[in-house]
Design a protein around this motif. Sequence first.
Motif, PDB file in Angstrom:
ATOM      1  N   PHE A 154      -7.450  12.282   6.357  1.00  0.00           N
ATOM      2  CA  PHE A 154      -6.982  13.652   6.532  1.00  0.00           C
ATOM      3  C   PHE A 154      -5.626  13.702   7.233  1.00  0.00           C
ATOM      4  N   TRP A 155      -5.464  12.889   8.285  1.00  0.00           N
ATOM      5  CA  TRP A 155      -4.213  12.963   9.039  1.00  0.00           C
ATOM      6  C   TRP A 155      -3.034  12.493   8.187  1.00  0.00           C
ATOM      7  N   PHE A 156      -3.209  11.440   7.405  1.00  0.00           N
ATOM      8  CA  PHE A 156      -2.145  11.001   6.500  1.00  0.00           C
ATOM      9  C   PHE A 156      -1.744  12.144   5.563  1.00  0.00           C
ATOM     10  N   ASN A 157      -2.737  12.836   5.037  1.00  0.00           N
ATOM     11  CA  ASN A 157      -2.458  13.940   4.132  1.00  0.00           C
ATOM     12  C   ASN A 157      -1.795  15.111   4.841  1.00  0.00           C
ATOM     13  N   ALA A 158      -2.132  15.319   6.102  1.00  0.00           N
ATOM     14  CA  ALA A 158      -1.492  16.397   6.863  1.00  0.00           C
ATOM     15  C   ALA A 158       0.018  16.195   6.922  1.00  0.00           C
ATOM     16  N   VAL A 159       0.446  14.947   7.049  1.00  0.00           N
ATOM     17  CA  VAL A 159       1.883  14.668   7.129  1.00  0.00           C
ATOM     18  C   VAL A 159       2.580  14.992   5.809  1.00  0.00           C
ATOM     19  N   LEU A 160       1.929  14.695   4.691  1.00  0.00           N
ATOM     20  CA  LEU A 160       2.505  15.062   3.400  1.00  0.00           C
ATOM     21  C   LEU A 160       2.485  16.582   3.212  1.00  0.00           C
ATOM     22  N   LEU A 161       1.456  17.246   3.699  1.00  0.00           N
ATOM     23  CA  LEU A 161       1.411  18.699   3.611  1.00  0.00           C
ATOM     24  C   LEU A 161       2.579  19.332   4.356  1.00  0.00           C
ATOM     25  N   ARG A 162       3.001  18.738   5.465  1.00  0.00           N
ATOM     26  CA  ARG A 162       4.173  19.263   6.182  1.00  0.00           C
ATOM     27  C   ARG A 162       5.373  19.349   5.240  1.00  0.00           C
ATOM     28  N   ALA A 163       5.544  18.311   4.439  1.00  0.00           N
ATOM     29  CA  ALA A 163       6.674  18.303   3.501  1.00  0.00           C
ATOM     30  C   ALA A 163       6.485  19.340   2.402  1.00  0.00           C
ATOM     31  N   TYR A 164       5.279  19.448   1.856  1.00  0.00           N
ATOM     32  CA  TYR A 164       5.007  20.447   0.817  1.00  0.00           C
ATOM     33  C   TYR A 164       5.285  21.862   1.344  1.00  0.00           C
TER      34      TYR A 164
ATOM     35  N   PRO B 128       0.836  -1.209   0.000  1.00  0.00           N
ATOM     36  CA  PRO B 128       0.000   0.000   0.000  1.00  0.00           C
ATOM     37  C   PRO B 128       0.870   1.257   0.000  1.00  0.00           C
ATOM     38  N   VAL B 129       0.449   2.258  -0.744  1.00  0.00           N
ATOM     39  CA  VAL B 129       1.172   3.528  -0.812  1.00  0.00           C
ATOM     40  C   VAL B 129       0.288   4.597  -0.182  1.00  0.00           C
ATOM     41  N   LEU B 130       0.721   5.112   0.963  1.00  0.00           N
ATOM     42  CA  LEU B 130      -0.069   6.073   1.726  1.00  0.00           C
ATOM     43  C   LEU B 130       0.672   7.403   1.828  1.00  0.00           C
ATOM     44  N   SER B 131      -0.101   8.474   1.893  1.00  0.00           N
ATOM     45  CA  SER B 131       0.505   9.811   1.789  1.00  0.00           C
ATOM     46  C   SER B 131       1.447  10.119   2.937  1.00  0.00           C
ATOM     47  N   TYR B 132       1.165   9.617   4.145  1.00  0.00           N
ATOM     48  CA  TYR B 132       2.035   9.993   5.261  1.00  0.00           C
ATOM     49  C   TYR B 132       3.415   9.357   5.152  1.00  0.00           C
ATOM     50  N   ASN B 133       3.489   8.156   4.593  1.00  0.00           N
ATOM     51  CA  ASN B 133       4.795   7.520   4.432  1.00  0.00           C
ATOM     52  C   ASN B 133       5.673   8.289   3.445  1.00  0.00           C
ATOM     53  N   THR B 134       5.078   8.683   2.341  1.00  0.00           N
ATOM     54  CA  THR B 134       5.818   9.521   1.395  1.00  0.00           C
ATOM     55  C   THR B 134       6.160  10.860   2.036  1.00  0.00           C
ATOM     56  N   GLY B 135       5.242  11.397   2.847  1.00  0.00           N
ATOM     57  CA  GLY B 135       5.464  12.701   3.466  1.00  0.00           C
ATOM     58  C   GLY B 135       6.683  12.755   4.355  1.00  0.00           C
ATOM     59  N   THR B 136       6.881  11.725   5.198  1.00  0.00           N
ATOM     60  CA  THR B 136       8.034  11.773   6.107  1.00  0.00           C
ATOM     61  C   THR B 136       9.347  11.654   5.347  1.00  0.00           C
ATOM     62  N   MET B 137       9.380  10.795   4.330  1.00  0.00           N
ATOM     63  CA  MET B 137      10.629  10.628   3.586  1.00  0.00           C
ATOM     64  C   MET B 137      10.900  11.810   2.656  1.00  0.00           C
ATOM     65  N   LEU B 138       9.851  12.437   2.151  1.00  0.00           N
ATOM     66  CA  LEU B 138      10.026  13.666   1.376  1.00  0.00           C
ATOM     67  C   LEU B 138      10.604  14.756   2.264  1.00  0.00           C
TER      68      LEU B 138
END
Length: 389
Positions: free
Chosen positions: A301-311, A251-261
């Motif tokens: 929403f919370w998963f996306n919040a983590v990716l938004l931190r990176a953006y 599975p590919v989830l936004s928060y995992n990409t967010g932390t590594m980004l």
Amino acid sequence: MIINKNGLLLVLFLIFFSNFLSAQKDFKNGNGFYKKERQSLQASIHKNFYDKASGYYVVVVDPAKREKKNGYLREYTYIWSLCALYQAANEIEKLEPKAKLMAPLLKIMYDYFKPAPPKPGFSDYIMKLKPGERYYDDNEWIGITALDAYSRTKQKSDLELGKLIYDFIMSGYDQTLGGGIYWKEGSASSKNTCSNGPGVLVALQLYQATKNKAYLDTAIKIFNWTKEKLQAPSTLYYDNIRTKDGSISKPVLSYNTGTMLQANIYLYEITGDKKYLQEANVMADSSLSFFYAHDKFRDGFWFNAVLLRAYQHLLKYNSDKKYILGFKKCLDDALKNNKNEDGLFVGKEGVQSLVEHGGMLEILARYAWIENKYNLSEPNSSLSTVSKK
């Protein structure tokens, strides 16, 4: 002055249309729109999820949907939801330093604290109410927020909390599969992006705060391991690797990409090596098309919040507005279509949980900051700064 019935209807229509246009202008161009939405949601969360009698938050609004675990009713929320509220509180305090929202939340969170060997850390549930397990990622989210706050306030207790979290999560690191941190204490079945990506961030933030090279060395070691084992060909990140056979759960989830980004961005800041910024830009492009191409959030929403931190972090080095605007379309869709009369967000199964509301609260706080600093309505490709007197 006498107004006939048709004239009165015209006046009422003009008033309504004027108010409608004003609301649309706020919605499209900022003017405090996201700040107002954040304030509204903050009040709704307190009204619907906070139990004044106990001093705790509930995990879901409907009592019938609260979980039983090992025969015990989990009436109150898991610490994960408090992690979400804690980060949201930090973002609100950036805008309103006198809000003082973090300290009361941390006080509640310490009721989940388990000072047990091998290292102290936070349990997933209230200690006096049949506590459960200690998850490395739960603790990492707390550490990330504490260190975010330390960078802003220089309050020593935040730095000390970050160090405590680091010591706990490193008790979950070993050389099985060549390195990496397990998902939770006492379970050696998998090593997850959600426990390694944020672990990298805690170590990098500690390095920035202390300049102790040991933290940087650890961060790079875990970063390289996670990239080798769990990065997909798309440059996004899979969920976990199983220790039994080295197979990948994909599975590919936004928060995992967010932390590594975001780890790439921190590494660029710290080392000056442009390869990290190049990787961050490639990942941002890939994540934008994967997660936000259809103008609706594809996960929580919370998963996306983590990716938004990176953006948001990437804005310091890449002024292209497409990441923020692509995310904004999904946010605006959720605000328009997923709220009920109580100001809460609903999904297929009704009102969503506290962790999702905490994630949305963080998102809205971040967009309140963004709309205050940048002009989100400009059609060109570069994010321009709003003139402030």
